[in-house]
Design an enzyme around this catalytic site. Structure first.
Site, PDB file in Angstrom:
ATOM      1  N   HIS A 178       5.159  -2.604   2.546  1.00  0.00           N
ATOM      2  CA  HIS A 178       6.259  -2.957   1.621  1.00  0.00           C
ATOM      3  C   HIS A 178       7.522  -3.375   2.372  1.00  0.00           C
ATOM      4  O   HIS A 178       8.332  -4.153   1.855  1.00  0.00           O
ATOM      5  CB  HIS A 178       6.576  -1.773   0.697  1.00  0.00           C
ATOM      6  CG  HIS A 178       5.421  -1.430  -0.206  1.00  0.00           C
ATOM      7  ND1 HIS A 178       5.376  -0.294  -0.965  1.00  0.00           N
ATOM      8  CD2 HIS A 178       4.253  -2.082  -0.460  1.00  0.00           C
ATOM      9  CE1 HIS A 178       4.247  -0.258  -1.652  1.00  0.00           C
ATOM     10  NE2 HIS A 178       3.542  -1.326  -1.360  1.00  0.00           N
TER      11      HIS A 178
ATOM     12  N   PHE B  69      -0.143   4.266   1.345  1.00  0.00           N
ATOM     13  CA  PHE B  69       0.469   3.910   2.633  1.00  0.00           C
ATOM     14  C   PHE B  69       1.523   2.803   2.537  1.00  0.00           C
ATOM     15  O   PHE B  69       1.631   1.953   3.446  1.00  0.00           O
ATOM     16  CB  PHE B  69      -0.623   3.516   3.658  1.00  0.00           C
ATOM     17  CG  PHE B  69      -1.823   4.414   3.596  1.00  0.00           C
ATOM     18  CD1 PHE B  69      -1.700   5.772   3.815  1.00  0.00           C
ATOM     19  CD2 PHE B  69      -3.074   3.910   3.278  1.00  0.00           C
ATOM     20  CE1 PHE B  69      -2.798   6.617   3.719  1.00  0.00           C
ATOM     21  CE2 PHE B  69      -4.175   4.740   3.178  1.00  0.00           C
ATOM     22  CZ  PHE B  69      -4.044   6.100   3.399  1.00  0.00           C
ATOM     23  N   CYS B  70       2.296   2.793   1.459  1.00  0.00           N
ATOM     24  CA  CYS B  70       3.340   1.759   1.300  1.00  0.00           C
ATOM     25  C   CYS B  70       2.764   0.356   1.465  1.00  0.00           C
ATOM     26  O   CYS B  70       3.424  -0.539   2.015  1.00  0.00           O
ATOM     27  CB  CYS B  70       4.496   1.967   2.278  1.00  0.00           C
ATOM     28  SG  CYS B  70       5.436   3.430   1.928  1.00  0.00           S
ATOM     29  N   ALA B  71       1.538   0.194   1.041  1.00  0.00           N
ATOM     30  CA  ALA B  71       0.908  -1.133   1.073  1.00  0.00           C
ATOM     31  C   ALA B  71       0.028  -1.220  -0.174  1.00  0.00           C
ATOM     32  O   ALA B  71      -1.178  -1.438  -0.099  1.00  0.00           O
ATOM     33  CB  ALA B  71       0.091  -1.303   2.350  1.00  0.00           C
TER      34      ALA B  71
END
Ligand SMILES: Cc1ncc(COP(=O)(O)O)c(C=O)c1O
Length: 460
Positions: free
Chosen positions: A129, A380-382
């Site tokens: 992100h 995982f911020c993805a």
């Protein structure tokens, strides 16, 4: 199959000493073990060398830049030397600028704030992100997840060619933002080829090296990227600093990222009561406020330590650990590794996986509570990438306890194990053994969901 122990290979170095290597943690089942930190991709432990360097400098710490005292001048020298060390570490071009920031996120937001008017931005949906989101004021094209490095280049070329065709009379500025190594799959991206494609179409490229720089040498010159961003806390230097390095022109022409002292060369009161300001045009332009000298010094120390250890040796050792995980779990059919480019694609020490019949949060909690192993679970911020890898239902939290994914069902989120220069073989061996035991025997403890996280139930 018995769990393989890692064959001693004299050509590969031992782990670099890091802080916390002797820390013990309690197990819910009784007793204590040395903590196995296998969440390097989030934050790596400090190198002992970095800690020692910072401790040796700390008594000499002083205000930088305008301070007239001896320690101020010493600190200013160290701060500016740190900039040069980072430039050398990244093999920057003459004229490139190294700006100290707080992190990769901060670096990419700084670059986003410096985009020329009308700049178009191209990102793959696979980005963290931090690389996906800062460009909100630009026109963003989010590209599909490629299934091979070659396809990544093809997808980018097609998108840039369409843009060139659409803008008949020359075209405005464009920026491609790409990660060097995925924080989800660990896979290496074809950065040099993507940079060539970007430049062939008149675009620039910024490399998100948050996951690459701790594991491989990054050459701005060799890769021919325009900027590179990374974080100190992933590079064994967790003192609150990050880096944006690369071309000076867009940075020079942009408004300062923060307005304030340090960024301003001259400030005057106008007759009409307003204030005029002349900004610096070097790195200081975007470093307003008192800089994090210790953070910058720590990054420089880590750059030197990693360079001296040698990335080839570090990468060879890490590849061996990656192999140990994959081979150690190869016959556990319930474990599925996530990958875009194929299981054998080159990667750094980052692997995400799902375990059939298990909630990922539950599995990660059991690894911690029963084995003293720290991994990470979630998206995982993805989010877009993990959704692509798992199927459309992925979400950050599943309910603990009830398995979220039975045979043939989709997992909602994943588990990530990651390691690096400080990881002893034993941590990876323990991880492999623990995964095998949990899959075979189940958890030995009860767990419950608290605030969306799975934790051992100690109420009984
Ligand atoms: C590939 C990648 N880019 C950017 C970031 C953001 O780094 P930071 O949180 O240090 O800003 C991360 C963090 O995990 C990452 O893995």
């Amino acid at each position: 199959m018995s769990v393989p122990t890692l064959a001693a290979d004299q050509s590969v170095r031992a782990p670099l000493p890091v802080l916390g290597r002797d820390v013990t943690v309690p197990l819910v089942t009784g007793g204590e073990v040395t903590y196995a930190a296998l969440d390097y991709a989030a934050s790596a432990p400090a190198l002992q060398r970095v800690w020692d360097d910072v401790a040796a400098y700390a008594p000499y710490y002083g205000s930088v830049h305008r301070g007239a005292g001896y320690l101020s001048q010493l600190s200013t020298d160290l701060f500016e030397n740190a900039r040069r060390t980072v430039a050398d570490f990244l093999d920057c071009r003459t004229g490139d600028q190294v700006v100290f920031t707080r992190s990769t996120t901060d670096s990419l937001n700084l670059l986003a704030a410096a985009l020329p008017d009308g700049c178009e931005v191209f990102v793959f949906e696979t980005e963290h992100h931090a690389s996906l989101l800062p460009w909100r004021d630009a026109r963003v094209t989010c590209l599909d997840a490629p299934r091979s490095p070659r396809q990544a280049v093809e997808i980018l070329e097609r998108a840039l060619a369409d843009r060139t065709a659409a803008v008949h009379e020359g075209h405005g500025p464009a920026l491609v933002c790409v990660t060097g190594a995925s924080n989800v799959t660990g896979e290496l991206w074809p950065v040099r080829e993507l940079a060539a494609a970007a430049h062939a179409h008149g675009a620039r490229i910024v490399l998100d090296a948050a996951q690459l720089a701790p594991h491989h040498a990054v050459s701005v010159t060799g890769l021919d990227v325009d900027w590179v961003a990374f974080s100190g806390h992933k590079l064994y230097a967790p003192f609150g600093s990050g880096v944006l390095a690369g071309r000076a022109d867009w940075l020079r022409e942009a408004e300062p990222y923060l307005a304030g002292g340090g960024a301003s060369r001259r400030v005057t009161r106008r007759e009409d009561g307003g204030v005029d300001v002349e900004w610096h045009d070097g790195a200081a332009r975007h470093e307003a406020g008192s800089p994090n000298v210790i953070g910058a010094y720590a990054i420089a120390s880590a750059c030197k330590a990693l360079t001296e250890a040698g990335f080839e040796a570090l990468a060879a050792r890490e590849e061996r650990l990656v192999r140990a995980v994959r081979e150690g779990l190869a016959d556990v059919s319930e474990v599925r590794f996530l990958s875009l480019f194929g299981d054998d694609a080159p990667r750094v020490g980052v692997l995400s996986f799902v375990v059939e019949g298990w909630n990922s949060s539950h599995f990660a909690a059991a690894l911690s509570a029963e084995y003293g192993i720290g991994v990470r679970d979630g998206l995982f911020c993805a989010h877009p990438l993990v959704r692509t890898l798992l199927g459309g239902d992925a979400r950050a939290q599943g309910e603990c306890g009830a398995p979220e994914a039975g045979p043939g069902e989709k997992s909602l989120n994943a588990i990530r194990v990651s390691f690096g220069a400080g990881t002893p073989d034993e941590h990876v061996e323990r991880f492999v053994r623990a995964v095998r035991e949990l899959v075979r025997d189940g958890a030995r403890w009860n767990y419950r969901t608290v605030d969306g996280r799975c934790v051992p139930d100690t109420s009984a």
